[in-house]
Design a protein around this motif. Structure first.
Motif, PDB file in Angstrom:
ATOM      1  N   LEU A 141       0.815  -1.210   0.000  1.00 35.58           N
ATOM      2  CA  LEU A 141       0.000   0.000   0.000  1.00 35.58           C
ATOM      3  C   LEU A 141       0.854   1.267   0.000  1.00 35.58           C
ATOM      4  O   LEU A 141       0.552   2.230  -0.703  1.00 35.58           O
ATOM      5  CB  LEU A 141      -0.954   0.002   1.200  1.00 35.58           C
ATOM      6  N   ASP A 142       1.930   1.274   0.770  1.00 39.32           N
ATOM      7  CA  ASP A 142       2.779   2.474   0.821  1.00 39.32           C
ATOM      8  C   ASP A 142       3.456   2.751  -0.522  1.00 39.32           C
ATOM      9  O   ASP A 142       3.596   3.906  -0.928  1.00 39.32           O
ATOM     10  CB  ASP A 142       3.818   2.355   1.928  1.00 39.32           C
ATOM     11  N   LYS A 143       3.864   1.707  -1.248  1.00 40.66           N
ATOM     12  CA  LYS A 143       4.449   1.905  -2.579  1.00 40.66           C
ATOM     13  C   LYS A 143       3.387   2.436  -3.544  1.00 40.66           C
ATOM     14  O   LYS A 143       3.649   3.300  -4.367  1.00 40.66           O
ATOM     15  CB  LYS A 143       5.041   0.604  -3.106  1.00 40.66           C
ATOM     16  N   TYR A 144       2.175   1.894  -3.428  1.00 35.27           N
ATOM     17  CA  TYR A 144       1.072   2.379  -4.257  1.00 35.27           C
ATOM     18  C   TYR A 144       0.826   3.864  -3.999  1.00 35.27           C
ATOM     19  O   TYR A 144       0.715   4.670  -4.928  1.00 35.27           O
ATOM     20  CB  TYR A 144      -0.195   1.573  -3.951  1.00 35.27           C
ATOM     21  N   LEU A 145       0.766   4.237  -2.724  1.00 33.10           N
ATOM     22  CA  LEU A 145       0.501   5.630  -2.379  1.00 33.10           C
ATOM     23  C   LEU A 145       1.606   6.556  -2.870  1.00 33.10           C
ATOM     24  O   LEU A 145       1.331   7.676  -3.302  1.00 33.10           O
ATOM     25  CB  LEU A 145       0.319   5.782  -0.868  1.00 33.10           C
ATOM     26  N   GLY A 146       2.857   6.098  -2.815  1.00 28.81           N
ATOM     27  CA  GLY A 146       3.961   6.909  -3.338  1.00 28.81           C
ATOM     28  C   GLY A 146       3.766   7.240  -4.802  1.00 28.81           C
ATOM     29  O   GLY A 146       3.953   8.380  -5.232  1.00 28.81           O
ATOM     30  N   GLY A 147       3.338   6.258  -5.584  1.00 33.26           N
ATOM     31  CA  GLY A 147       3.076   6.496  -7.003  1.00 33.26           C
ATOM     32  C   GLY A 147       1.873   7.392  -7.233  1.00 33.26           C
ATOM     33  O   GLY A 147       1.879   8.270  -8.088  1.00 33.26           O
ATOM     34  N   VAL A 148       0.831   7.184  -6.436  1.00 30.78           N
ATOM     35  CA  VAL A 148      -0.376   8.001  -6.564  1.00 30.78           C
ATOM     36  C   VAL A 148      -0.061   9.460  -6.239  1.00 30.78           C
ATOM     37  O   VAL A 148      -0.453  10.374  -6.969  1.00 30.78           O
ATOM     38  CB  VAL A 148      -1.494   7.468  -5.644  1.00 30.78           C
ATOM     39  N   LEU A 149       0.658   9.680  -5.159  1.00 32.76           N
ATOM     40  CA  LEU A 149       0.969  11.055  -4.759  1.00 32.76           C
ATOM     41  C   LEU A 149       1.808  11.761  -5.813  1.00 32.76           C
ATOM     42  O   LEU A 149       1.585  12.936  -6.098  1.00 32.76           O
ATOM     43  CB  LEU A 149       1.674  11.078  -3.408  1.00 32.76           C
ATOM     44  N   GLN A 150       2.757  11.057  -6.414  1.00 33.29           N
ATOM     45  CA  GLN A 150       3.578  11.670  -7.461  1.00 33.29           C
ATOM     46  C   GLN A 150       2.737  12.123  -8.640  1.00 33.29           C
ATOM     47  O   GLN A 150       3.049  13.120  -9.285  1.00 33.29           O
ATOM     48  CB  GLN A 150       4.644  10.695  -7.940  1.00 33.29           C
TER      49      GLN A 150
END
Length: 86
Positions: free
Chosen positions: A47-56
């Motif tokens: 989930l944290d890797k997913y969120l990093g991509g989403v935020l970018q």
């Protein structure tokens, strides 16, 4: 079968609302499984890797840190609420 291994080749994945982001990469693993008589392709990642991509893709890094934090909270809630993580 390729060299005795099950291989699936995906020529292209169209991203919803990618805004012309050509050559986008995906982190994680891809799973393919039957669902309601069709094949479903799922990207599996932390989930944290997913969120990093989403935020970018959703908020510029130049925004105030509190705005980025608020977007992270909203993105995490939406991801969990949408049932994308199980």
């Amino acid at each position: 079968l390729v060299n005795g291994a099950n291989v699936v080749s995906i020529g292209t994945i169209k991203r919803a609302a990618a805004k012309g982001n050509v050559g986008a990469s995906y982190k994680g693993a891809i799973a393919i499984f039957p669902h309601n008589g069709k094949l479903r392709i799922a990207l599996i990642l932390d989930l944290d890797k997913y969120l990093g991509g989403v935020l970018q893709s959703e908020i510029p890094a130049s925004y105030h840190i509190e705005a980025v934090k608020a977007q992270a909270v909203a993105a995490r809630r939406q991801a969990r609420r949408a049932g994308n993580f199980y």
